[in-house]
Design a protein around this motif. Structure first.
Motif, PDB file in Angstrom:
ATOM      1  N   LEU A 167      14.817   3.700  -7.303  1.00 32.77           N
ATOM      2  CA  LEU A 167      13.864   4.818  -7.252  1.00 32.77           C
ATOM      3  C   LEU A 167      12.450   4.281  -7.146  1.00 32.77           C
ATOM      4  N   THR A 168      11.561   5.096  -6.599  1.00 34.31           N
ATOM      5  CA  THR A 168      10.159   4.645  -6.487  1.00 34.31           C
ATOM      6  C   THR A 168       9.497   4.667  -7.866  1.00 34.31           C
ATOM      7  N   VAL A 169       8.324   4.050  -7.892  1.00 37.89           N
ATOM      8  CA  VAL A 169       7.529   4.028  -9.119  1.00 37.89           C
ATOM      9  C   VAL A 169       7.276   5.459  -9.602  1.00 37.89           C
ATOM     10  N   LEU A 170       6.865   6.320  -8.682  1.00 36.73           N
ATOM     11  CA  LEU A 170       6.557   7.707  -9.063  1.00 36.73           C
ATOM     12  C   LEU A 170       7.805   8.429  -9.566  1.00 36.73           C
ATOM     13  N   ASN A 213       4.827   4.497  -4.254  1.00 43.07           N
ATOM     14  CA  ASN A 213       5.935   4.820  -3.352  1.00 43.07           C
ATOM     15  C   ASN A 213       6.887   3.661  -3.115  1.00 43.07           C
ATOM     16  N   GLN A 214       6.680   2.597  -3.884  1.00 43.48           N
ATOM     17  CA  GLN A 214       7.489   1.383  -3.718  1.00 43.48           C
ATOM     18  C   GLN A 214       8.704   1.456  -4.658  1.00 43.48           C
ATOM     19  N   GLY A 250      12.455  -1.701  -8.176  1.00 46.65           N
ATOM     20  CA  GLY A 250      13.098  -3.016  -8.186  1.00 46.65           C
ATOM     21  C   GLY A 250      12.291  -4.098  -7.489  1.00 46.65           C
ATOM     22  N   THR A 251      11.315  -3.690  -6.684  1.00 45.04           N
ATOM     23  CA  THR A 251      10.500  -4.683  -5.969  1.00 45.04           C
ATOM     24  C   THR A 251       9.253  -5.077  -6.768  1.00 45.04           C
ATOM     25  N   LEU A 252       9.049  -4.495  -7.937  1.00 45.00           N
ATOM     26  CA  LEU A 252       7.883  -4.850  -8.762  1.00 45.00           C
ATOM     27  C   LEU A 252       8.124  -6.167  -9.483  1.00 45.00           C
TER      28      LEU A 252
END
Ligand code: ATP
Length: 236
Positions: A93-96, A131-132, A135-137
């Protein structure tokens, strides 16, 4: 009256007693640290407070209400939010979307927008990456997201489990800085940490857990200078 009062708490996993009758309190406005070695019972204590594990005996009173048997999802609505060990963000899921998951108890859209704005002010990086996929953070950013998600419920008490775990020193400093700011905004903080030095440096008071018992407690500053604490928890 304390905001949170834990009395004679005993918790078992099957026949194994993880928590052996501990008592402690958190006053409104404080940062309280719970420190101790691996397996001392810190996470178990937090999970019992947030309703994820049932106590065998003892009581947990929050803002004058006995919440010992109240399930976690109801406690969120009562103002207790949990930032779990290992962040537990929803990777795809996105950050938001992750942030919105933290707001399931709230209905008023305008109030929610205000909270979201406050969180973006506190964590500008979350807004940049809204909107990222979570899991990519980076690890530190995921920790910020886990904290932001907890703040979306607009808690009066936030409990945090090992926020510095696995983070590089720069992120550790940033995360502890943010914890102090969250507290400065009026949220009471109960913090579990293996990084005793850092935790004691921002806490008002602390409790030291050892194999399910509280063996020491006091002002964080005093504990930082306590020989027993230095020897067991502050060696580098
Ligand atoms: P850590 O810093 O390693 O997370 P901790 O202080 O948070 O440690 P807990 O995770 O609360 O400690 O564990 C306390 C005790 O309970 C340990 O002896 C642990 O092995 C045991 N324990 C924890 N979870 C379970 C479980 N699900 N089943 C059985 N025993 C458990």
């Amino acid at each position: 009256m304390a905001m949170l009062e834990v009395k004679g708490l005993e918790v078992y996993y099957g026949v194994i007693q993880a928590i052996k009758g501990i008592s402690f309190e958190v006053n409104q406005g404080e940062i309280i640290a719970l420190i101790g070695a691996n397996g001392a019972g810190k996470t178990t204590t937090l999970h019992t407070i947030t309703g994820l594990i049932a106590a065998k005996s003892g009581s947990i009173v929050y803002e004058g209400t006995d919440v010992t048997r109240i399930p976690g999802y109801k406690l969120v609505g009562m103002g207790i939010a949990h930032v779990p060990e290992g962040r537990r963000v929803f990777s795809s899921l996105t950050v938001l979307q992750n942030l919105k998951m933290g707001a399931y108890t709230r209905k008023d859209k305008n109030e929610l927008d205000e909270t979201l704005k406050m969180i973006y002010r506190r964590f500008p990086r979350l807004e940049e990456r809204k909107n990222q996929p979570a899991g990519t953070l980076s690890g530190g950013e995921q920790q910020m997201l886990a904290m932001g998600r907890a703040l979306m419920s607009h808690p009066r008490l936030i409990v945090m489990d090992e926020p510095s775990m696995g983070l590089s020193p720069i992120y550790v400093n940033e995360i502890f800085d943010i914890i102090q700011k969250i507290n400065g905004d009026g949220t009471t903080v109960l913090l579990v940490e293996q990084n005793a030095k850092k935790a004691l440096s921002i806490a008002n008071r602390a409790y030291v857990l050892e194999t399910g018992n509280i063996v020491l407690s006091g002002d964080a500053g005093d504990l930082l200078n306590n020989d027993q604490v230095k020897k067991a928890y502050l060696s580098e």
